[in-house]
Scaffold this motif. Structure first.
Motif, PDB file in Angstrom:
ATOM      1  N   ILE A   1      48.386  22.942   0.958  1.00 60.59           N
ATOM      2  CA  ILE A   1      47.017  23.485   0.953  1.00 60.59           C
ATOM      3  C   ILE A   1      46.347  23.222  -0.407  1.00 60.59           C
ATOM      4  CG2 ILE A   1      45.618  25.608   1.115  1.00 60.59           C
ATOM      5  CD1 ILE A   1      46.703  24.629   3.831  1.00 60.59           C
ATOM      6  N   TYR A   2      47.102  23.362  -1.473  1.00 59.14           N
ATOM      7  CA  TYR A   2      46.560  23.078  -2.821  1.00 59.14           C
ATOM      8  C   TYR A   2      46.034  21.646  -2.902  1.00 59.14           C
ATOM      9  CZ  TYR A   2      46.705  21.768  -7.759  1.00 59.14           C
ATOM     10  OH  TYR A   2      46.392  21.254  -8.991  1.00 59.14           O
ATOM     11  N   PHE A   3      46.861  20.679  -2.486  1.00 61.51           N
ATOM     12  CA  PHE A   3      46.444  19.270  -2.561  1.00 61.51           C
ATOM     13  C   PHE A   3      45.355  18.926  -1.531  1.00 61.51           C
ATOM     14  CE2 PHE A   3      50.680  17.707  -4.545  1.00 61.51           C
ATOM     15  CZ  PHE A   3      50.114  17.652  -5.814  1.00 61.51           C
ATOM     16  N   SER A   4      45.139  19.800  -0.556  1.00 64.12           N
ATOM     17  CA  SER A   4      44.171  19.526   0.513  1.00 64.12           C
ATOM     18  C   SER A   4      42.844  20.231   0.293  1.00 64.12           C
ATOM     19  CB  SER A   4      44.737  19.984   1.863  1.00 64.12           C
ATOM     20  OG  SER A   4      45.966  19.349   2.140  1.00 64.12           O
ATOM     21  N   SER A   5      42.740  20.994  -0.799  1.00 68.94           N
ATOM     22  CA  SER A   5      41.569  21.860  -0.983  1.00 68.94           C
ATOM     23  C   SER A   5      40.858  21.567  -2.309  1.00 68.94           C
ATOM     24  CB  SER A   5      42.016  23.324  -0.954  1.00 68.94           C
ATOM     25  OG  SER A   5      42.880  23.572  -2.057  1.00 68.94           O
ATOM     26  N   GLU A   6      39.766  22.280  -2.531  1.00 67.50           N
ATOM     27  CA  GLU A   6      39.007  22.128  -3.773  1.00 67.50           C
ATOM     28  C   GLU A   6      39.810  22.553  -4.996  1.00 67.50           C
ATOM     29  OE1 GLU A   6      36.826  19.854  -2.668  1.00 67.50           O
ATOM     30  OE2 GLU A   6      35.833  20.613  -4.478  1.00 67.50           O
ATOM     31  N   ALA A   7      40.883  23.309  -4.771  1.00 65.85           N
ATOM     32  CA  ALA A   7      41.725  23.759  -5.893  1.00 65.85           C
ATOM     33  C   ALA A   7      42.286  22.569  -6.670  1.00 65.85           C
ATOM     34  CB  ALA A   7      42.867  24.630  -5.371  1.00 65.85           C
ATOM     35  N   SER A   8      42.380  21.405  -6.019  1.00 71.38           N
ATOM     36  CA  SER A   8      42.942  20.212  -6.681  1.00 71.38           C
ATOM     37  C   SER A   8      41.896  19.112  -6.843  1.00 71.38           C
ATOM     38  CB  SER A   8      44.130  19.675  -5.875  1.00 71.38           C
ATOM     39  OG  SER A   8      43.709  19.325  -4.563  1.00 71.38           O
ATOM     40  N   SER A   9      40.608  19.521  -7.040  1.00 66.27           N
ATOM     41  CA  SER A   9      39.531  18.519  -7.038  1.00 66.27           C
ATOM     42  C   SER A   9      39.671  17.471  -8.158  1.00 66.27           C
ATOM     43  CB  SER A   9      38.169  19.209  -7.134  1.00 66.27           C
ATOM     44  OG  SER A   9      38.131  20.008  -8.288  1.00 66.27           O
ATOM     45  N   TYR A  10      40.346  17.814  -9.260  1.00 65.21           N
ATOM     46  CA  TYR A  10      40.492  16.871 -10.393  1.00 65.21           C
ATOM     47  C   TYR A  10      41.959  16.489 -10.590  1.00 65.21           C
ATOM     48  CZ  TYR A  10      39.249  14.940 -15.029  1.00 65.21           C
ATOM     49  OH  TYR A  10      39.040  14.120 -16.118  1.00 65.21           O
ATOM     50  N   VAL A  11      42.727  16.566  -9.512  1.00 65.79           N
ATOM     51  CA  VAL A  11      44.164  16.269  -9.566  1.00 65.79           C
ATOM     52  C   VAL A  11      44.439  15.120  -8.612  1.00 65.79           C
ATOM     53  CG1 VAL A  11      46.495  17.179  -9.177  1.00 65.79           C
ATOM     54  CG2 VAL A  11      44.683  18.714  -9.992  1.00 65.79           C
ATOM     55  N   THR A  12      44.827  13.972  -9.158  1.00 66.90           N
ATOM     56  CA  THR A  12      45.134  12.862  -8.251  1.00 66.90           C
ATOM     57  C   THR A  12      46.275  12.005  -8.787  1.00 66.90           C
ATOM     58  OG1 THR A  12      44.135  11.216  -6.782  1.00 66.90           O
ATOM     59  CG2 THR A  12      43.465  11.117  -9.116  1.00 66.90           C
ATOM     60  N   GLY A  13      47.016  11.403  -7.865  1.00 65.59           N
ATOM     61  CA  GLY A  13      48.149  10.559  -8.234  1.00 65.59           C
ATOM     62  C   GLY A  13      49.371  11.367  -8.646  1.00 65.59           C
ATOM     63  N   GLN A  14      49.344  12.662  -8.385  1.00 64.87           N
ATOM     64  CA  GLN A  14      50.436  13.529  -8.864  1.00 64.87           C
ATOM     65  C   GLN A  14      51.483  13.758  -7.776  1.00 64.87           C
ATOM     66  OE1 GLN A  14      50.469  14.178 -12.206  1.00 64.87           O
ATOM     67  NE2 GLN A  14      48.745  12.767 -11.990  1.00 64.87           N
ATOM     68  N   HIS A  15      52.617  14.235  -8.234  1.00 67.36           N
ATOM     69  CA  HIS A  15      53.760  14.440  -7.335  1.00 67.36           C
ATOM     70  C   HIS A  15      54.353  15.805  -7.648  1.00 67.36           C
ATOM     71  CE1 HIS A  15      57.074  13.228  -4.787  1.00 67.36           C
ATOM     72  NE2 HIS A  15      57.957  13.485  -5.737  1.00 67.36           N
ATOM     73  N   VAL A  16      54.413  16.666  -6.665  1.00 69.36           N
ATOM     74  CA  VAL A  16      55.022  17.989  -6.875  1.00 69.36           C
ATOM     75  C   VAL A  16      56.293  18.091  -6.051  1.00 69.36           C
ATOM     76  CG1 VAL A  16      54.755  20.475  -6.478  1.00 69.36           C
ATOM     77  CG2 VAL A  16      52.891  19.181  -7.520  1.00 69.36           C
ATOM     78  N   ILE A  17      57.369  18.458  -6.719  1.00 68.63           N
ATOM     79  CA  ILE A  17      58.646  18.636  -6.040  1.00 68.63           C
ATOM     80  C   ILE A  17      58.796  20.108  -5.666  1.00 68.63           C
ATOM     81  CG2 ILE A  17      61.142  18.593  -6.436  1.00 68.63           C
ATOM     82  CD1 ILE A  17      60.750  15.973  -7.910  1.00 68.63           C
ATOM     83  N   VAL A  18      59.144  20.339  -4.409  1.00 70.38           N
ATOM     84  CA  VAL A  18      59.278  21.708  -3.904  1.00 70.38           C
ATOM     85  C   VAL A  18      60.723  21.884  -3.455  1.00 70.38           C
ATOM     86  CG1 VAL A  18      58.386  23.398  -2.236  1.00 70.38           C
ATOM     87  CG2 VAL A  18      56.857  21.619  -3.144  1.00 70.38           C
TER      88      VAL A  18
END
Ligand SMILES: NC(=O)c1ccc[n+]([C@@H]2O[C@H](COP(=O)([O-])OP(=O)(O)OC[C@H]3O[C@@H](n4cnc5c(N)ncnc54)[C@H](OP(=O)(O)O)[C@@H]3O)[C@@H](O)[C@H]2O)c1
Length: 257
Positions: free
Chosen positions: A233-250
């Motif tokens: 949801i974070y990567f799909s929403s406005e919360a990540s508007s200036y975040v790109t090319g990143q990788h989050v490990i869960v």
């Protein structure tokens, strides 16, 4: 402004017929998005669409084989005819083909790469142009901790899976740099171990693997249902508007110790 609100957005989820994809579709609906559900097993998509409509959003089940260009072309057209646009693309469909290079057949290698990598390329090929036109898009690619972590035990070797998930990372940064100026973000996620059709009869049944995973993982357990959704949801929403090319490990910290 609720940074995570997805009301009025249209999300496409590949591999929505089970596991992490079905749970992600439920999360999109919970955050207000209309959802197109793609996978080969249409009857499962029909059932999930009924469930999501009950939550007050529109849901469109579409049979699609992501390793087949014609199938993707037709599916994307059906989604665009129905919703008029695609704001979010979750490339989640994947297969974990077992085997190391000595035993893998070229056909098995191709199946891995065709679903896990070519499927993402083809989905993006048909979805990105309308995102660029509209100057809005959120693309989330599901990779794996197995892009950079391998299994030592021979019965768990999955060399084509390792290769395909590492390729997802490369594709993610390439697209991210190309489309940032069009207000399209492209990020990837590396899940650790989660119970799903892919893992329930393989890794979860392997006592040695489970002891190793739980022993190393600082959380001492696999991921629970829904625990990937926050990052999606974070990567799909406005919360990540200036975040790109990143990788989050869960992964509860499995990969940091
Ligand atoms: N579970 C884990 O521990 C874990 C860890 C790291 C990464 N992942 C990744 O997470 C993603 C989801 O996996 P999962 O664990 O939820 O496994 P899953 O329950 O087996 O789900 C895989 C999904 O991919 C779809 N799929 C497979 N081949 C397809 C094709 N040719 N065309 C369209 N859809 C196809 C399947 O649908 P149909 O069979 O109906 O087509 C199914 O919905 C995968 O990319 C996987 O590599 C999972």
């Amino acid at each position: 402004m609720d940074l995570f609100d997805l009301k009025g957005r249209v999300a496409v989820v590949t591999g929505a017929s089970s596991g992490l994809g079905a749970d992600a579709a439920r999360a999109y609906a919970a955050y207000g998005a209309d959802v197109a559900l793609l996978a080969r097993r249409k009857e499962r998509l029909d059932a999930l669409a009924g469930e999501l409509r009950g939550q007050g959003v529109d849901a469109l089940p579409v049979a699609c084989d992501v390793s087949d260009e014609e199938s993707i072309k037709a599916a994307v057209k059906e989604v665009l005819d129905h919703f008029g646009r695609i704001d979010i693309l979750l490339n989640n469909a994947g297969v974990a083909v077992p085997g190391g290079v000595e035993t893998l057949t070229p056909e098995e290698w191709d199946r891995s790469m065709n679903v896990n990598v070519k499927g993402i390329y083809l989905m993006c090929k048909y979805v990105v142009p309308q995102m660029r036109e509209r100057k809005y898009g959120k693309i989330v690619n599901i990779a794996s901790i197995n892009a950079t972590l391998a299994d030592k035990v021979p019965e768990l070797w999955r060399h084509s899976y390792n290769a395909s998930k590492a390729a997802v990372r490369g594709l993610t940064i390439g697209m991210a740099a190309s489309y940032a100026a069009d207000n399209i973000t492209v990020n990837s996620i590396g899940p650790g171990l989660f119970e799903s059709e892919m893992t329930e009869n393989t890794l979860f049944k392997h006592e040695g693997f489970m002891n190793m995973y739980n022993g190393i993982d600082p959380a001492s357990r696999p991921g629970r249902r829904g625990e990937l959704n926050g990052t999606i949801i974070y990567f799909s929403s406005e919360a990540s508007s200036y975040v790109t090319g990143q990788h989050v490990i869960v992964d509860g910290g499995f990969s940091i110790v």
